[in-house]
Design a protein around this motif. Structure first.
Motif, PDB file in Angstrom:
ATOM      1  N   LYS A 230       7.910  -1.959  -2.993  1.00  0.00           N
ATOM      2  CA  LYS A 230       8.838  -3.087  -3.055  1.00  0.00           C
ATOM      3  C   LYS A 230       9.021  -3.730  -1.686  1.00  0.00           C
ATOM      4  N   THR A 231       9.249  -2.892  -0.669  1.00  0.00           N
ATOM      5  CA  THR A 231       9.441  -3.430   0.684  1.00  0.00           C
ATOM      6  C   THR A 231       8.133  -3.938   1.275  1.00  0.00           C
ATOM      7  N   LEU A 232       7.047  -3.203   1.082  1.00  0.00           N
ATOM      8  CA  LEU A 232       5.750  -3.646   1.609  1.00  0.00           C
ATOM      9  C   LEU A 232       5.350  -5.005   1.068  1.00  0.00           C
ATOM     10  N   SER A 233       5.661  -5.263  -0.197  1.00  0.00           N
ATOM     11  CA  SER A 233       5.250  -6.522  -0.815  1.00  0.00           C
ATOM     12  C   SER A 233       5.921  -7.729  -0.185  1.00  0.00           C
ATOM     13  N   LYS A 234       7.013  -7.494   0.543  1.00  0.00           N
ATOM     14  CA  LYS A 234       7.731  -8.604   1.173  1.00  0.00           C
ATOM     15  C   LYS A 234       7.067  -9.079   2.470  1.00  0.00           C
ATOM     16  N   TYR A 235       6.286  -8.186   3.107  1.00  0.00           N
ATOM     17  CA  TYR A 235       5.692  -8.610   4.377  1.00  0.00           C
ATOM     18  C   TYR A 235       4.215  -8.265   4.530  1.00  0.00           C
ATOM     19  N   ARG A 236       3.633  -7.620   3.511  1.00  0.00           N
ATOM     20  CA  ARG A 236       2.218  -7.254   3.607  1.00  0.00           C
ATOM     21  C   ARG A 236       1.440  -7.721   2.375  1.00  0.00           C
ATOM     22  N   ASN A 237       1.936  -8.753   1.718  1.00  0.00           N
ATOM     23  CA  ASN A 237       1.273  -9.284   0.539  1.00  0.00           C
ATOM     24  C   ASN A 237       0.321 -10.400   0.963  1.00  0.00           C
ATOM     25  N   VAL A 238      -0.964 -10.145   0.806  1.00  0.00           N
ATOM     26  CA  VAL A 238      -1.993 -11.119   1.177  1.00  0.00           C
ATOM     27  C   VAL A 238      -2.874 -11.376  -0.044  1.00  0.00           C
ATOM     28  N   ASN A 239      -2.856 -12.598  -0.534  1.00  0.00           N
ATOM     29  CA  ASN A 239      -3.653 -12.966  -1.714  1.00  0.00           C
ATOM     30  C   ASN A 239      -3.377 -12.014  -2.879  1.00  0.00           C
ATOM     31  N   ASN A 240      -2.091 -11.738  -3.111  1.00  0.00           N
ATOM     32  CA  ASN A 240      -1.636 -10.881  -4.212  1.00  0.00           C
ATOM     33  C   ASN A 240      -2.095  -9.430  -4.079  1.00  0.00           C
ATOM     34  N   SER A 241      -2.405  -9.020  -2.871  1.00  0.00           N
ATOM     35  CA  SER A 241      -2.743  -7.624  -2.604  1.00  0.00           C
ATOM     36  C   SER A 241      -1.822  -7.101  -1.508  1.00  0.00           C
ATOM     37  N   VAL A 242      -1.176  -5.963  -1.764  1.00  0.00           N
ATOM     38  CA  VAL A 242      -0.262  -5.375  -0.779  1.00  0.00           C
ATOM     39  C   VAL A 242      -1.064  -4.415   0.097  1.00  0.00           C
ATOM     40  N   LEU A 243      -1.125  -4.713   1.381  1.00  0.00           N
ATOM     41  CA  LEU A 243      -2.043  -4.018   2.289  1.00  0.00           C
ATOM     42  C   LEU A 243      -1.333  -2.953   3.113  1.00  0.00           C
ATOM     43  N   PHE A 244      -2.007  -1.799   3.257  1.00  0.00           N
ATOM     44  CA  PHE A 244      -1.504  -0.756   4.152  1.00  0.00           C
ATOM     45  C   PHE A 244      -2.647   0.197   4.471  1.00  0.00           C
ATOM     46  N   GLY A 245      -2.995   0.286   5.763  1.00  0.00           N
ATOM     47  CA  GLY A 245      -4.150   1.075   6.171  1.00  0.00           C
ATOM     48  C   GLY A 245      -5.421   0.275   6.020  1.00  0.00           C
ATOM     49  N   THR A 246      -6.549   0.847   6.464  1.00  0.00           N
ATOM     50  CA  THR A 246      -7.806   0.112   6.395  1.00  0.00           C
ATOM     51  C   THR A 246      -8.944   1.015   5.956  1.00  0.00           C
ATOM     52  N   ASN A 247      -9.854   0.435   5.174  1.00  0.00           N
ATOM     53  CA  ASN A 247     -11.022   1.157   4.673  1.00  0.00           C
ATOM     54  C   ASN A 247     -12.138   1.125   5.710  1.00  0.00           C
ATOM     55  N   ILE A 248     -12.691   2.288   6.013  1.00  0.00           N
ATOM     56  CA  ILE A 248     -13.761   2.379   6.999  1.00  0.00           C
ATOM     57  C   ILE A 248     -14.926   3.194   6.434  1.00  0.00           C
ATOM     58  N   VAL A 249     -16.088   3.051   7.060  1.00  0.00           N
ATOM     59  CA  VAL A 249     -17.269   3.848   6.713  1.00  0.00           C
ATOM     60  C   VAL A 249     -17.793   4.486   7.997  1.00  0.00           C
ATOM     61  N   SER A 250     -18.519   5.595   7.832  1.00  0.00           N
ATOM     62  CA  SER A 250     -19.151   6.236   8.983  1.00  0.00           C
ATOM     63  C   SER A 250     -20.596   5.759   9.084  1.00  0.00           C
ATOM     64  N   LEU A 251     -21.049   5.553  10.306  1.00  0.00           N
ATOM     65  CA  LEU A 251     -22.415   5.093  10.537  1.00  0.00           C
ATOM     66  C   LEU A 251     -23.359   6.236  10.847  1.00  0.00           C
ATOM     67  N   ASN A 252     -22.825   7.437  10.983  1.00  0.00           N
ATOM     68  CA  ASN A 252     -23.635   8.633  11.177  1.00  0.00           C
ATOM     69  C   ASN A 252     -22.808   9.844  10.787  1.00  0.00           C
ATOM     70  N   SER A 253     -23.449  10.995  10.714  1.00  0.00           N
ATOM     71  CA  SER A 253     -22.745  12.239  10.403  1.00  0.00           C
ATOM     72  C   SER A 253     -22.344  12.946  11.693  1.00  0.00           C
ATOM     73  N   GLY A 254     -21.297  13.746  11.616  1.00  0.00           N
ATOM     74  CA  GLY A 254     -20.846  14.496  12.793  1.00  0.00           C
ATOM     75  C   GLY A 254     -19.437  14.990  12.609  1.00  0.00           C
ATOM     76  N   ASN A 255     -18.922  15.635  13.611  1.00  0.00           N
ATOM     77  CA  ASN A 255     -17.606  16.253  13.540  1.00  0.00           C
ATOM     78  C   ASN A 255     -16.565  15.442  14.295  1.00  0.00           C
ATOM     79  N   ILE A 256     -15.348  15.405  13.751  1.00  0.00           N
ATOM     80  CA  ILE A 256     -14.209  14.869  14.481  1.00  0.00           C
ATOM     81  C   ILE A 256     -13.090  15.894  14.394  1.00  0.00           C
ATOM     82  N   LYS A 257     -12.127  15.788  15.302  1.00  0.00           N
ATOM     83  CA  LYS A 257     -11.015  16.745  15.290  1.00  0.00           C
ATOM     84  C   LYS A 257      -9.732  16.070  15.737  1.00  0.00           C
TER      85      LYS A 257
END
Length: 264
Positions: A230-257
Motif C-alpha cells: 500500500k505504501t510502496l504504491s504511493k511512491y514506487r509505482n511506475v507504469n502500473n508496476s510497484v518496484l522494489f529491488g532489482t533483477n540481476i544476472v551473473s556473467l560468470n560462475s564463482g563465489n561471493i561472501k
C-alpha cells in the motif's frame, strides 16, 4: 560508488515460495545461486504452487546439510537428497515460460500433500537450458531456474530504511525475498547499477523488480497484511508496476561472501 557498498546478507530459496536460508557465502551460477529455486511444488494439474494462493508455504523451513535438504513444518520434518529425482520428465509453466522438470520422489510429494491439504508434487529442474526466460527489457534470453523471472534479486539497505520510515509497523528485508542485500548510500540506487563485481563474480543489472501481493505476506506467521504494498504504491509505482529491488544476472560462475565489496 565507494567502499560503502558491501554485501550484508545472502539468501537462497531452495524450494520456490518456501522460506529461505541465510548464508555467509554462496556459489553463483548462470541459473542463480547453487540450490536456489531448483525445486518447486506443482498441483494435480501440473500448475506451480506459490505463497500468493497458499500463504502457509512461508511456514515450511528448509535446511541443507550433507547433501540433503530437510524441511521443517510445525513439529514435522522430512528430508530428501539434493541429487535424487525420478526419471520421467514433465513440462510445467513458470508464468509464461515452459520448463522441463522431474519429480523428486513419491514419498516427498506425499509428505507435502498431507501438510498442504491437497495433492501436489515436488519437482526439480535438473540442467541448464531446461527453462529459458526471454527478457523484453534486455532483448535477450536467459537460462533460469524456477524463480519468477530472473536468477538474482539485489536490494540496497537504504531502500528498506526509506520504506520503514514511512511504515507504522516496521518490516524486515525477508518480505522481499532477496538473494543479495548490500549496504547503500541512497534509496533505490540499485535501480541504476549497471555492471559490477562481487567477489569472483561479475553481475549485470537487468531491470527493477515489479512486486506483487506476496510481499504483504508476513513470513513470521503467514498472515496477509496491507503493507508494505500500500505504501510502496504511493511512491514506487511506475507504469502500473510497484518496484522494489532489482533483477540481476551473473556473467560468470564463482563465489561471493558476506563482507565482499561491490566494485563498479
Amino acid at each position: 560508488m565507494s567502499a560503502v557498498h558491501v554485501v550484508k546478507e545472502i539468501y537462497i530459496y531452495p524450494i520456490k515460495s518456501l522460506a529461505g536460508i541465510s548464508l555467509q557465502s554462496a556459489h553463483a551460477e548462470e541459473m542463480g545461486f547453487e540450490n536456489d529455486r531448483r525445486w518447486m511444488l506443482i498441483d494435480a494439474e501440473n500448475q506451480m504452487i506459490t505463497q500468493r494462493e497458499h500463504r502457509i508455504m512461508s511456514q515450511f523451513y528448509p535446511q541443507i546439510s550433507d547433501g540433503k535438504i530437510s524441511i521443517t513444518f510445525q513439529d514435522q520434518r522430512h528430508e530428501f537428497s539434493i541429487s535424487e529425482h525420478l526419471k520421467n520428465a514433465m513440462k510445467v509453466n513458470v508464468w509464461e515460460d515452459k520448463s522441463e522438470v522431474v519429480e523428486v520422489n513419491h514419498e516427498t510429494s506425499k509428505w507435502f500433500s498431507q501438510h498442504l491439504g491437497f495433492e501436489c508434487k515436488l519437482v526439480k529442474i535438473i540442467k541448464i537450458g531446461d527453462r529459458k526466460h526471454e527478457s523484453s527489457k534486455a532483448k535477450q534470453t536467459f537460462n533460469v531456474s524456477l524463480a519468477d523471472g530472473y536468477p538474482y534479486l539485489l536490494i540496497g539497505s537504504k531502500s528498506l530504511d526509506f520504506l520503514n520510515d514511512k511504515l507504522d509497523e516496521k518490516i524486515t528485508i525477508k518480505r522481499f525475498r532477496p538473494n543479495i542485500v548490500v549496504s547503500s548510500e541512497n534509496p533505490h540506487e540499485e535501480d541504476d547499477y549497471n555492471t559490477f563485481n562481487i567477489g569472483e563474480v561479475q553481475f549485470k543489472n537487468i531491470k527493477p523488480c515489479g512486486r506483487c501481493i506476496m510481499v504483504n505476506n508476513d513470513p513470521e506467521n503467514g498472515r496477509l497484511k496491507k503493507e508494505p504494498l500500500k505504501t510502496l504504491s504511493k511512491y514506487r509505482n511506475v507504469n502500473n508496476s510497484v518496484l522494489f529491488g532489482t533483477n540481476i544476472v551473473s556473467l560468470n560462475s564463482g563465489n561471493i561472501k558476506v563482507g565482499d565489496v561491490l566494485v563498479f
